[in-house]
Design a protein around this motif. Structure first.
Motif, PDB file in Angstrom:
ATOM      1  N   LEU A  47      31.140 -22.727  34.003  1.00 11.93           N
ATOM      2  CA  LEU A  47      30.390 -22.917  34.344  1.00 11.93           C
ATOM      3  C   LEU A  47      29.753 -24.096  34.153  1.00 11.93           C
ATOM      4  O   LEU A  47      28.651 -24.768  34.712  1.00 11.93           O
ATOM      5  CB  LEU A  47      28.665 -21.745  34.107  1.00 11.93           C
ATOM      6  CG  LEU A  47      29.078 -20.840  35.181  1.00 11.93           C
ATOM      7  CD1 LEU A  47      27.583 -20.141  34.731  1.00 11.93           C
ATOM      8  CD2 LEU A  47      29.330 -20.771  36.485  1.00 11.93           C
ATOM      9  N   PRO A  48      29.518 -25.015  33.344  1.00 12.87           N
ATOM     10  CA  PRO A  48      29.278 -26.109  32.718  1.00 12.87           C
ATOM     11  C   PRO A  48      29.707 -27.049  33.954  1.00 12.87           C
ATOM     12  O   PRO A  48      31.107 -26.801  34.893  1.00 12.87           O
ATOM     13  CB  PRO A  48      30.150 -26.575  31.989  1.00 12.87           C
ATOM     14  CG  PRO A  48      30.600 -25.501  30.548  1.00 12.87           C
ATOM     15  CD  PRO A  48      31.081 -24.335  31.847  1.00 12.87           C
ATOM     16  N   ARG A  69      29.001 -26.673  37.096  1.00  9.78           N
ATOM     17  CA  ARG A  69      28.562 -26.202  38.022  1.00  9.78           C
ATOM     18  C   ARG A  69      27.098 -25.715  38.612  1.00  9.78           C
ATOM     19  O   ARG A  69      26.527 -25.023  37.929  1.00  9.78           O
ATOM     20  CB  ARG A  69      29.927 -24.934  38.648  1.00  9.78           C
ATOM     21  CG  ARG A  69      31.020 -25.394  37.848  1.00  9.78           C
ATOM     22  CD  ARG A  69      31.947 -24.114  38.774  1.00  9.78           C
ATOM     23  NE  ARG A  69      33.372 -24.375  38.462  1.00  9.78           N
ATOM     24  CZ  ARG A  69      34.286 -25.748  38.941  1.00  9.78           C
ATOM     25  NH1 ARG A  69      33.813 -25.953  40.060  1.00  9.78           N
ATOM     26  NH2 ARG A  69      35.394 -25.639  38.259  1.00  9.78           N
ATOM     27  N   ARG A  70      27.151 -25.925  39.749  1.00  4.88           N
ATOM     28  CA  ARG A  70      24.911 -25.044  39.940  1.00  4.88           C
ATOM     29  C   ARG A  70      25.409 -23.868  39.909  1.00  4.88           C
ATOM     30  O   ARG A  70      26.042 -22.904  40.914  1.00  4.88           O
ATOM     31  CB  ARG A  70      25.029 -25.958  41.430  1.00  4.88           C
ATOM     32  CG  ARG A  70      24.843 -27.386  41.748  1.00  4.88           C
ATOM     33  CD  ARG A  70      24.876 -28.026  42.849  1.00  4.88           C
ATOM     34  NE  ARG A  70      23.865 -27.343  44.029  1.00  4.88           N
ATOM     35  CZ  ARG A  70      22.512 -28.291  44.071  1.00  4.88           C
ATOM     36  NH1 ARG A  70      22.361 -28.523  43.072  1.00  4.88           N
ATOM     37  NH2 ARG A  70      21.932 -27.167  44.295  1.00  4.88           N
ATOM     38  N   VAL A  71      24.810 -23.289  39.473  1.00  5.19           N
ATOM     39  CA  VAL A  71      24.259 -21.699  39.949  1.00  5.19           C
ATOM     40  C   VAL A  71      23.097 -21.030  40.666  1.00  5.19           C
ATOM     41  O   VAL A  71      22.319 -22.044  39.607  1.00  5.19           O
ATOM     42  CB  VAL A  71      24.515 -21.150  38.250  1.00  5.19           C
ATOM     43  CG1 VAL A  71      25.055 -18.997  37.927  1.00  5.19           C
ATOM     44  CG2 VAL A  71      26.269 -21.532  37.183  1.00  5.19           C
ATOM     45  N   ALA A 124      25.119 -20.289  29.061  1.00  9.96           N
ATOM     46  CA  ALA A 124      26.291 -21.404  29.855  1.00  9.96           C
ATOM     47  C   ALA A 124      24.742 -22.840  29.935  1.00  9.96           C
ATOM     48  O   ALA A 124      24.406 -23.478  30.864  1.00  9.96           O
ATOM     49  CB  ALA A 124      26.378 -20.840  31.434  1.00  9.96           C
ATOM     50  N   ALA A 180      25.276 -25.816  32.134  1.00  8.43           N
ATOM     51  CA  ALA A 180      25.108 -25.477  34.094  1.00  8.43           C
ATOM     52  C   ALA A 180      24.312 -26.326  34.779  1.00  8.43           C
ATOM     53  O   ALA A 180      23.162 -26.221  33.413  1.00  8.43           O
ATOM     54  CB  ALA A 180      25.526 -23.947  34.760  1.00  8.43           C
ATOM     55  N   HIS A 236      21.206 -25.572  36.558  1.00  9.79           N
ATOM     56  CA  HIS A 236      20.184 -24.294  37.128  1.00  9.79           C
ATOM     57  C   HIS A 236      19.793 -24.783  38.587  1.00  9.79           C
ATOM     58  O   HIS A 236      18.952 -25.298  38.633  1.00  9.79           O
ATOM     59  CB  HIS A 236      20.224 -23.863  36.038  1.00  9.79           C
ATOM     60  CG  HIS A 236      20.365 -23.473  34.923  1.00  9.79           C
ATOM     61  ND1 HIS A 236      21.691 -22.566  34.722  1.00  9.79           N
ATOM     62  CD2 HIS A 236      20.785 -24.462  33.825  1.00  9.79           C
ATOM     63  CE1 HIS A 236      22.040 -22.782  33.742  1.00  9.79           C
ATOM     64  NE2 HIS A 236      21.140 -23.381  33.016  1.00  9.79           N
TER      65      HIS A 236
END
Length: 310
Positions: free
Chosen positions: A181-182, A184-186, A202, A205, A207
């Motif tokens: 997830l680093p 990336r949009r979660v 994470a 990431a 957020h």
């Protein structure tokens, strides 16, 4: 030859009759369209009425006595989570495993299901609604945490889930867990235990927070985020509404014990619900509630949770 004679129908009466029939057909079509547009699996339990215990009696100074005498119960729940708490588009009442737990508690208090006042809650207002006395209980995929236990009380758990990830169909970003997830949009829901957990596991990431999982799912479908994170049960419910759009990552990275929130100062109600759950685990009513709701998608009821562990 006999010929049956019928009175001629005036044109105005015929037009009124035709209009009435057309209106009725249109109304039915609207209701059917609403049911189809919801995208939810066909799990209509909103009208299910568990047997009401008409022989119950409680000590006059107990919380249960007050609720029984009032003849009504206010339950905070979510209305946008398939399998656990989803508003039925026709009845307007919630359907799902959380709703069934609420009706089971009401029945053991001698309160019919149609005397429950369902109050929509989101993750961020579950604690305040209890503290402010706006609801008697909160049953809303409500994870028991040490932080929450400082301000409210919990009965249960009545189910233990695990946090996971929902991704776009085909998993184009090859996400298999928090390690991917680093950068990336979660998406998570503000005020949820899941939002705290994903920040911890994470931190690199990006957020994104919304106030409901349905909004997160839409953002994922639109490509605005790479993943949605919360409990695997909730994610499975979201996926069940659009199987072609989403995939569920087959790993979990937390335990999420779902409890029944009760305001501080009502230890007798907590003990009553815990005893009720133990009885429901043994007599099959808990498993039956699961099987007619979440079990339609997630399979047969698992082993009941250990109430003493949490």
């Amino acid at each position: 030859m006999n010929i049956a004679l019928r009175r001629a129908v005036p044109a105005s009466d015929f037009r009124r009759s035709l209009a009435l029939r057309t209106g009725l057909l249109f109304a039915v079509a609207v209701l059917l369209a609403a049911a189809c547009d919801s995208g939810a699996p066909s799990i209509d339990t909103s009208d299910h009425q568990p047997p009401v215990d008409t022989t119950v009696s409680f000590a006059p100074d107990s919380t249960m006595y007050r609720l029984h005498e009032a003849g009504a119960l206010r339950i905070g729940t979510k209305l946008d989570q398939p399998l656990f708490g989803l508003r039925n588009p026709i009845t307007g009442r919630p359907e799902g495993f959380d709703a069934e737990m609420g009706k089971l508690i009401a029945a053991r208090l001698g309160i019919p299901a149609d005397h429950i006042d369902w109050v929509e809650t989101v993750s961020a207002n579950r604690d305040p609604f209890l503290q402010q006395g706006r609801v008697d209980l909160v049953i809303a995929t409500y994870t028991i945490t040490d932080a929450r236990k400082q301000i409210i009380d919990f009965a249960g758990p009545y189910f233990v889930a695990g946090q996971s990830l929902l991704v776009r169909a085909g998993n184009p970003d090859r996400i298999t867990g928090p390690a991917d997830l680093p950068g990336r949009r979660v998406c998570a829901v503000e005020g949820s235990a899941s939002s705290s957990t994903i920040r911890r596991v994470a931190p690199a990431a990006e957020h994104v927070l919304f106030d409901s999982y349905s909004k997160c799912a839409q953002a994922l479908k639109n490509g605005q985020v790479s993943a949605v994170t919360t409990d695997n049960t909730i994610l499975a419910g979201l996926r069940s509404r659009d199987m072609e759009a989403f995939d569920l990552v087959d790993t979990t990275f937390s335990d999420e014990p779902y409890g029944i929130g009760v305001a501080r100062g009502h230890a007798d109600l907590v003990a009553f619900i815990d005893n009720l759950l133990r009885s429901a685990f043994q007599d099959g009513s808990w498993a039956a509630a699961w099987d007619r709701t979440a079990g339609r998608i997630l399979g047969p009821a698992p082993a009941p949770p250990d109430l003493d562990r949490y």
